[in-house]
Design an enzyme around this catalytic site. Structure first.
Site, PDB file in Angstrom:
ATOM      1  N   LYS A   9      -0.885  -9.137  10.069  1.00  8.40           N
ATOM      2  CA  LYS A   9      -0.499  -8.022  10.940  1.00  8.40           C
ATOM      3  C   LYS A   9      -0.329  -8.463  12.409  1.00  8.40           C
ATOM      4  O   LYS A   9      -0.740  -9.568  12.786  1.00  8.40           O
ATOM      5  CB  LYS A   9      -1.546  -6.910  10.814  1.00  8.40           C
ATOM      6  CG  LYS A   9      -1.597  -6.276   9.406  1.00  8.40           C
ATOM      7  CD  LYS A   9      -2.567  -5.089   9.375  1.00  8.40           C
ATOM      8  CE  LYS A   9      -2.611  -4.427   8.013  1.00  8.40           C
ATOM      9  NZ  LYS A   9      -3.514  -3.244   8.004  1.00  8.40           N
ATOM     10  N   TYR A  49       4.392   2.225   4.298  1.00  2.00           N
ATOM     11  CA  TYR A  49       3.096   2.900   4.190  1.00  2.00           C
ATOM     12  C   TYR A  49       3.236   4.369   3.761  1.00  2.00           C
ATOM     13  O   TYR A  49       2.335   5.179   4.036  1.00  2.00           O
ATOM     14  CB  TYR A  49       2.340   2.806   5.519  1.00  2.00           C
ATOM     15  CG  TYR A  49       1.599   1.490   5.706  1.00  2.00           C
ATOM     16  CD1 TYR A  49       0.534   1.143   4.865  1.00  2.00           C
ATOM     17  CD2 TYR A  49       1.940   0.594   6.709  1.00  2.00           C
ATOM     18  CE1 TYR A  49      -0.159  -0.053   5.032  1.00  2.00           C
ATOM     19  CE2 TYR A  49       1.253  -0.613   6.883  1.00  2.00           C
ATOM     20  CZ  TYR A  49       0.207  -0.919   6.035  1.00  2.00           C
ATOM     21  OH  TYR A  49      -0.489  -2.092   6.197  1.00  2.00           O
ATOM     22  N   ASN A 112      -6.628  -4.757  11.765  1.00  5.58           N
ATOM     23  CA  ASN A 112      -7.512  -5.465  10.829  1.00  5.58           C
ATOM     24  C   ASN A 112      -6.882  -6.691  10.171  1.00  5.58           C
ATOM     25  O   ASN A 112      -7.213  -7.047   9.041  1.00  5.58           O
ATOM     26  CB  ASN A 112      -8.116  -4.488   9.802  1.00  5.58           C
ATOM     27  CG  ASN A 112      -7.069  -3.851   8.916  1.00  5.58           C
ATOM     28  OD1 ASN A 112      -5.881  -4.110   9.068  1.00  5.58           O
ATOM     29  ND2 ASN A 112      -7.501  -3.031   7.980  1.00  5.58           N
ATOM     30  N   HIS A 115      -2.826  -7.288   5.492  1.00  2.00           N
ATOM     31  CA  HIS A 115      -2.605  -6.323   4.413  1.00  2.00           C
ATOM     32  C   HIS A 115      -2.523  -7.113   3.121  1.00  2.00           C
ATOM     33  O   HIS A 115      -2.005  -8.224   3.104  1.00  2.00           O
ATOM     34  CB  HIS A 115      -1.275  -5.568   4.612  1.00  2.00           C
ATOM     35  CG  HIS A 115      -0.827  -4.848   3.372  1.00  2.00           C
ATOM     36  ND1 HIS A 115      -1.279  -3.591   3.057  1.00  2.00           N
ATOM     37  CD2 HIS A 115      -0.017  -5.239   2.349  1.00  2.00           C
ATOM     38  CE1 HIS A 115      -0.746  -3.227   1.883  1.00  2.00           C
ATOM     39  NE2 HIS A 115       0.025  -4.208   1.449  1.00  2.00           N
ATOM     40  N   GLU A 126       5.886  -3.837  -3.423  1.00  2.00           N
ATOM     41  CA  GLU A 126       5.817  -4.347  -2.049  1.00  2.00           C
ATOM     42  C   GLU A 126       6.583  -5.663  -1.896  1.00  2.00           C
ATOM     43  O   GLU A 126       7.214  -5.908  -0.863  1.00  2.00           O
ATOM     44  CB  GLU A 126       4.352  -4.518  -1.633  1.00  2.00           C
ATOM     45  CG  GLU A 126       3.638  -3.174  -1.497  1.00  2.00           C
ATOM     46  CD  GLU A 126       2.171  -3.304  -1.113  1.00  2.00           C
ATOM     47  OE1 GLU A 126       1.515  -2.255  -0.978  1.00  2.00           O
ATOM     48  OE2 GLU A 126       1.668  -4.440  -0.951  1.00  2.00           O
TER      49      GLU A 126
HETATM   50  P1  GDP Z   1      -6.436  -1.676   2.899  1.00  2.00           P
HETATM   51  O1  GDP Z   1      -5.839  -1.630   1.529  1.00  2.00           O
HETATM   52  O2  GDP Z   1      -7.771  -2.361   2.951  1.00  2.00           O
HETATM   53  O3  GDP Z   1      -5.472  -2.219   3.941  1.00  2.00           O
HETATM   54  O4  GDP Z   1      -6.754  -0.148   3.328  1.00  2.00           O
HETATM   55  P2  GDP Z   1      -6.002   1.231   3.061  1.00  2.00           P
HETATM   56  O5  GDP Z   1      -4.878   1.062   2.062  1.00  2.00           O
HETATM   57  O6  GDP Z   1      -7.034   2.254   2.790  1.00  2.00           O
HETATM   58  O7  GDP Z   1      -5.371   1.602   4.479  1.00  2.00           O
HETATM   59  C1  GDP Z   1      -4.186   0.980   4.928  1.00  2.00           C
HETATM   60  C2  GDP Z   1      -4.338   0.598   6.377  1.00  2.00           C
HETATM   61  O8  GDP Z   1      -4.448   1.781   7.153  1.00  2.00           O
HETATM   62  C3  GDP Z   1      -5.600  -0.208   6.705  1.00  2.00           C
HETATM   63  O9  GDP Z   1      -5.453  -1.579   6.503  1.00  2.00           O
HETATM   64  C4  GDP Z   1      -5.791   0.120   8.172  1.00  2.00           C
HETATM   65  O10 GDP Z   1      -4.954  -0.711   8.976  1.00  2.00           O
HETATM   66  C5  GDP Z   1      -5.301   1.545   8.269  1.00  2.00           C
HETATM   67  N1  GDP Z   1      -6.437   2.479   8.220  1.00  2.00           N
HETATM   68  C6  GDP Z   1      -7.192   2.824   7.145  1.00  2.00           C
HETATM   69  N2  GDP Z   1      -8.140   3.717   7.472  1.00  2.00           N
HETATM   70  C7  GDP Z   1      -7.976   3.961   8.798  1.00  2.00           C
HETATM   71  C8  GDP Z   1      -8.632   4.801   9.743  1.00  2.00           C
HETATM   72  O11 GDP Z   1      -9.575   5.526   9.427  1.00  2.00           O
HETATM   73  N3  GDP Z   1      -8.137   4.775  11.029  1.00  2.00           N
HETATM   74  C9  GDP Z   1      -7.086   3.999  11.416  1.00  2.00           C
HETATM   75  N4  GDP Z   1      -6.658   4.012  12.684  1.00  2.00           N
HETATM   76  N5  GDP Z   1      -6.448   3.170  10.546  1.00  2.00           N
HETATM   77  C10 GDP Z   1      -6.889   3.158   9.271  1.00  2.00           C
END
Ligand code: GDP
Length: 137
Positions: A9, A49, A112, A115, A126
């Site tokens: 990212k 997304y 973070n 992805h 994807e």
């Molecule tokens: P991943 O599969 O571990 O990447 O997590 P998810 O699929 O649940 O979420 C996708 C992405 O959305 C995450 O990698 C974060 O960058 C973002 N994200 C998830 N939860 C939050 C949140 O509570 N706040 C914010 N700002 N971003 C979030």
């Protein structure tokens, strides 16, 4: 053999740790089958997304993903989907296990670092989002 999609990212690209992150993959049995650096448009980030479009953090997530270029790759190996998720660590770096990519390189739950596809089915979608078949080796 599985294939999965990885995105390094904008935060990690800005920190100049692309090589360090790719080394985690290569040192743990994953092979880079395709790779490119791209700067996503807002429309592309929203489409990628789309599953999160109703979540409260969607706009923040899209803003962040278009804040700079990313490095996208197809990783290949045994259990590549789960292996990549294990190397990444938990979504929130504060909860990520020591030694994982997010524990070592991520700042916050939105910035973070990486992805990774969360299932084989999503990995296929994807990968097709970013790469033509002829770009994957
Ligand atoms: P991943 O599969 O571990 O990447 O997590 P998810 O699929 O649940 O979420 C996708 C992405 O959305 C995450 O990698 C974060 O960058 C973002 N994200 C998830 N939860 C939050 C949140 O509570 N706040 C914010 N700002 N971003 C979030």
């Amino acid at each position: 053999m599985e294939q999965t999609l990885s995105i390094i990212k904008p935060d990690a690209v800005k920190k100049n740790v692309v090589g360090k992150i790719l080394d985690r993959f290569e040192s743990n049995g994953l092979r880079i089958a395709a790779m490119k650096k791209v700067w996503l448009s807002r429309a592309e980030a929203k489409a990628f997304y789309a599953v999160h479009k109703d979540r409260p953090f969607f706009d923040e997530l899209v803003d962040f993903m278009v804040s700079g270029p990313v490095v996208v790759s197809v990783l290949e190996g045994e259990n590549a989907v789960a292996k990549n998720r294990e190397l990444m660590g938990a979504t929130d770096p504060k909860e990520a296990a020591p030694g994982t990519i997010r524990a070592d390189f991520a700042e916050s739950i939105d910035a973070n670092a990486v992805h990774g596809s969360d299932s084989l089915e999503n990995a296929e979608k994807e990968i097709a989002f970013f790469f033509a078949k002829r770009e994957i080796f």
